[in-house]
Design a protein around this motif. Structure first.
Motif, PDB file in Angstrom:
ATOM      1  N   GLU A 221       1.057  -1.217  -0.057  1.00  0.00           N
ATOM      2  CA  GLU A 221      -0.096  -0.052  -0.001  1.00  0.00           C
ATOM      3  C   GLU A 221       0.916   1.397   0.109  1.00  0.00           C
ATOM      4  O   GLU A 221       0.315   2.414  -0.609  1.00  0.00           O
ATOM      5  N   ILE A 222       1.978   1.363   0.616  1.00  0.00           N
ATOM      6  CA  ILE A 222       2.945   2.563   0.525  1.00  0.00           C
ATOM      7  C   ILE A 222       3.786   2.804  -0.601  1.00  0.00           C
ATOM      8  O   ILE A 222       4.327   3.870  -0.886  1.00  0.00           O
ATOM      9  N   GLU A 223       3.668   1.802  -1.471  1.00  0.00           N
ATOM     10  CA  GLU A 223       4.662   1.774  -2.609  1.00  0.00           C
ATOM     11  C   GLU A 223       4.366   2.935  -3.794  1.00  0.00           C
ATOM     12  O   GLU A 223       5.354   3.676  -4.000  1.00  0.00           O
ATOM     13  N   PRO A 224       3.260   3.521  -3.819  1.00  0.00           N
ATOM     14  CA  PRO A 224       3.014   4.367  -4.599  1.00  0.00           C
ATOM     15  C   PRO A 224       3.452   5.790  -4.008  1.00  0.00           C
ATOM     16  O   PRO A 224       3.624   6.986  -4.817  1.00  0.00           O
ATOM     17  N   GLN A 264       7.891  -8.489   6.693  1.00  0.00           N
ATOM     18  CA  GLN A 264       9.285  -8.239   6.327  1.00  0.00           C
ATOM     19  C   GLN A 264       9.629  -7.101   5.249  1.00  0.00           C
ATOM     20  O   GLN A 264      10.370  -6.345   5.317  1.00  0.00           O
ATOM     21  N   LYS A 265       8.433  -7.310   4.266  1.00  0.00           N
ATOM     22  CA  LYS A 265       8.542  -6.511   3.135  1.00  0.00           C
ATOM     23  C   LYS A 265       8.203  -5.111   3.859  1.00  0.00           C
ATOM     24  O   LYS A 265       8.908  -4.000   3.327  1.00  0.00           O
ATOM     25  N   LEU A 266       7.198  -5.050   4.765  1.00  0.00           N
ATOM     26  CA  LEU A 266       7.038  -3.788   5.247  1.00  0.00           C
ATOM     27  C   LEU A 266       8.172  -3.051   5.960  1.00  0.00           C
ATOM     28  O   LEU A 266       8.419  -1.633   5.831  1.00  0.00           O
ATOM     29  N   ARG A 268      11.349  -3.539   5.269  1.00  0.00           N
ATOM     30  CA  ARG A 268      12.101  -2.755   4.375  1.00  0.00           C
ATOM     31  C   ARG A 268      11.802  -1.531   3.740  1.00  0.00           C
ATOM     32  O   ARG A 268      12.391  -0.759   3.099  1.00  0.00           O
ATOM     33  N   GLN A 269      10.284  -1.525   3.883  1.00  0.00           N
ATOM     34  CA  GLN A 269       9.669  -0.316   3.116  1.00  0.00           C
ATOM     35  C   GLN A 269      10.470   1.099   3.965  1.00  0.00           C
ATOM     36  O   GLN A 269      10.499   2.163   3.429  1.00  0.00           O
ATOM     37  N   HIS A 270      10.319   0.695   5.400  1.00  0.00           N
ATOM     38  CA  HIS A 270      10.898   1.906   6.248  1.00  0.00           C
ATOM     39  C   HIS A 270      12.420   2.280   5.735  1.00  0.00           C
ATOM     40  O   HIS A 270      12.530   3.332   5.680  1.00  0.00           O
ATOM     41  N   GLU A 271      13.155   1.196   5.218  1.00  0.00           N
ATOM     42  CA  GLU A 271      14.337   1.376   4.924  1.00  0.00           C
ATOM     43  C   GLU A 271      14.426   2.291   3.811  1.00  0.00           C
ATOM     44  O   GLU A 271      15.264   3.144   3.494  1.00  0.00           O
ATOM     45  N   ARG A 272      13.586   2.002   2.814  1.00  0.00           N
ATOM     46  CA  ARG A 272      13.777   2.706   1.509  1.00  0.00           C
ATOM     47  C   ARG A 272      13.407   4.283   1.571  1.00  0.00           C
ATOM     48  O   ARG A 272      13.798   4.780   0.685  1.00  0.00           O
ATOM     49  N   MET A 273      12.542   4.322   2.554  1.00  0.00           N
ATOM     50  CA  MET A 273      12.127   5.673   2.878  1.00  0.00           C
ATOM     51  C   MET A 273      13.124   6.478   3.473  1.00  0.00           C
ATOM     52  O   MET A 273      13.224   7.755   3.760  1.00  0.00           O
TER      53      MET A 273
END
Length: 417
Positions: A221-224, A264-266, A268-273
């Motif tokens: 959900e956060i990807e966009p 685990q993907k979520l 990683r999303q924190h790290e990507r931001m």
């Protein structure tokens, strides 16, 4: 919710909305009684029941869809918007009519005692009361329309200056920008979201923190919005924690493996931001040879999962150290934090959203959420230990904001002179 619980809930919703429809109809019927044209009068009455009975059935079918899918989607959110708008509007009418009914029953009682049963007639409704009820109901109706269309992106910056005797000198004037409860799965309007992000960037704070609920259910959900939120930077870093929605606990997964992969993907999303996700740990922020500690725990809440381990996050810090805790649910502060042996100077939370509905004026401050959370928005203090509850950046279930606007918080730490 099990099958029996779901059935009881659905029947209750249908019966309650039908009761509200009937009660509000009393005002409509009172007003249409004065119409000379019977055909128009009947058309209005029949039209009323077709519309509002249809809404009741539509809402029940939507809840069945939600239970079947195991999640609230953007399409079912739209139905919930209609449901809540109608519900609150009707409740205003019902409250006024109920007040009149109390008066009518008292009046009838006196009339019965004084005149006896032979001459007794029950008092009829006053037309002006029905007009008042429907007129008063227009205010919440249009407020909800505004909340769904514009209010959800009506971002407000809330600034607080908090004084501490033991704040290290180097951190006098240190600023922290806080966001909470992004709930990215509810967003549709990229430009509307960007308004809030731009406000957060404009604060140019020394530290940025995010206090949980990045998504509604799924990491995707956060990807966009990854690029947009990654633009928020601070000189001393960006830190985040998890909220109750981030674990994927509220939807059905094909397997426990799929749920864990999503989790685990979520992370990683924190790290990507560019956010350092704190999982029951702390970091030391240094400035001019002095330091403060930023602690972050997993979600811990009364009535929710108590995953956070405060003792683990505190491990390696001293009682004399200045500490700021990120903990998603403010009930954690009430139950564990404010009485902890190792003083935690400031706790930053979110979670409540201020229920996305209420009144905040200099004279009146009210939201239904206050009956569940005594500390539901803003700053509170007890014996020198502070809690700040952010009203949330996004929204969930009801895709709007009425009176409780989305928030960017700026905390300034100051040393007591």
């Amino acid at each position: 919710m099990n099958n029996l619980g779901s059935l009881i809930f659905l029947v209750s919703v249908f019966l309650f909305t039908t009761f509200l429809n009937w009660y509000v109809f009393q005002a409509v019927k009172t007003l249409t009684t004065n119409l000379d044209n019977e055909k128009i009068r009947n058309s209005i009455n029949i039209g009323y029941w077709l519309i509002f009975s249809g809404i009741s059935i539509w809402v029940v079918l939507t809840f069945i869809r939600i239970f079947s899918a195991g999640e609230i989607t953007t399409s079912t959110q739209s139905v919930l918007n209609v449901f809540l708008t109608v519900l609150v509007t009707q409740l205003v009418v019902v409250l006024i009519l109920f007040g009149e009914d109390i008066f009518r029953n008292i009046q009838a009682g006196f009339s019965l005692v004084l005149s006896g049963t032979k001459e007794f007639t029950f008092p009829t409704r006053n037309t002006w009361v029905s007009v008042l009820a429907i007129t008063a109901a227009a205010f919440p109706f249009f407020s909800f329309i505004y909340g769904v269309t514009y209010g959800k992106h009506n971002f407000k910056v809330h600034k607080e200056v908090i004084y501490f005797e033991d704040l290290p000198e180097a951190f006098d004037g240190f600023t922290i920008t806080q966001l909470s409860d992004i709930h990215s799965g509810s967003f549709k309007d990229l430009e509307g979201v960007q308004k809030g992000i731009d406000l957060a960037i404009e604060q140019q704070s020394d530290l940025f923190v995010f206090t949980g609920d990045l998504v509604n259910h799924k990491a995707e959900e956060i990807e966009p919005f990854l690029d947009q939120f990654s633009k928020i930077k601070a000189a001393h870093g960006q830190y985040s924690i998890l909220g109750n929605h981030d674990y994927g606990d509220y939807i059905s997964w094909p397997s426990s493996t799929a749920k864990e992969e999503n989790f685990q993907k979520l992370k990683r999303q924190h790290e990507r931001m560019g956010y350092r996700l704190l999982l029951d740990e702390h970091v030391r922020i240094e400035k001019d040879g002095q330091s403060i500690h930023i602690l972050g725990v997993e979600n811990w809440g009364v009535g929710f999962a108590k995953k956070g381990d405060l003792a683990k996050a505190l491990n390696g810090t001293g009682k004399e150290d200045f500490k700021v805790l990120l903990s998603h649910d403010p009930s954690h502060w009430d139950e564990e934090v404010k009485r902890n042996e190792s003083p935690i100077h400031l706790t930053l939370s979110g979670h409540t959203h201020g229920m996305q509905f209420g009144i905040e004026t200099p004279l009146i401050r009210w939201s239904p959420v206050q009956y569940r959370y005594p500390n539901w928005a803003g700053l509170t203090e007890e014996k020198g230990r502070f809690l700040y509850v952010n009203r949330g950046f996004g929204f969930h279930a009801f895709s709007g904001r009425v009176g409780i606007w989305p928030e960017i918080t700026v905390i300034e730490l100051r040393k007591t002179r």
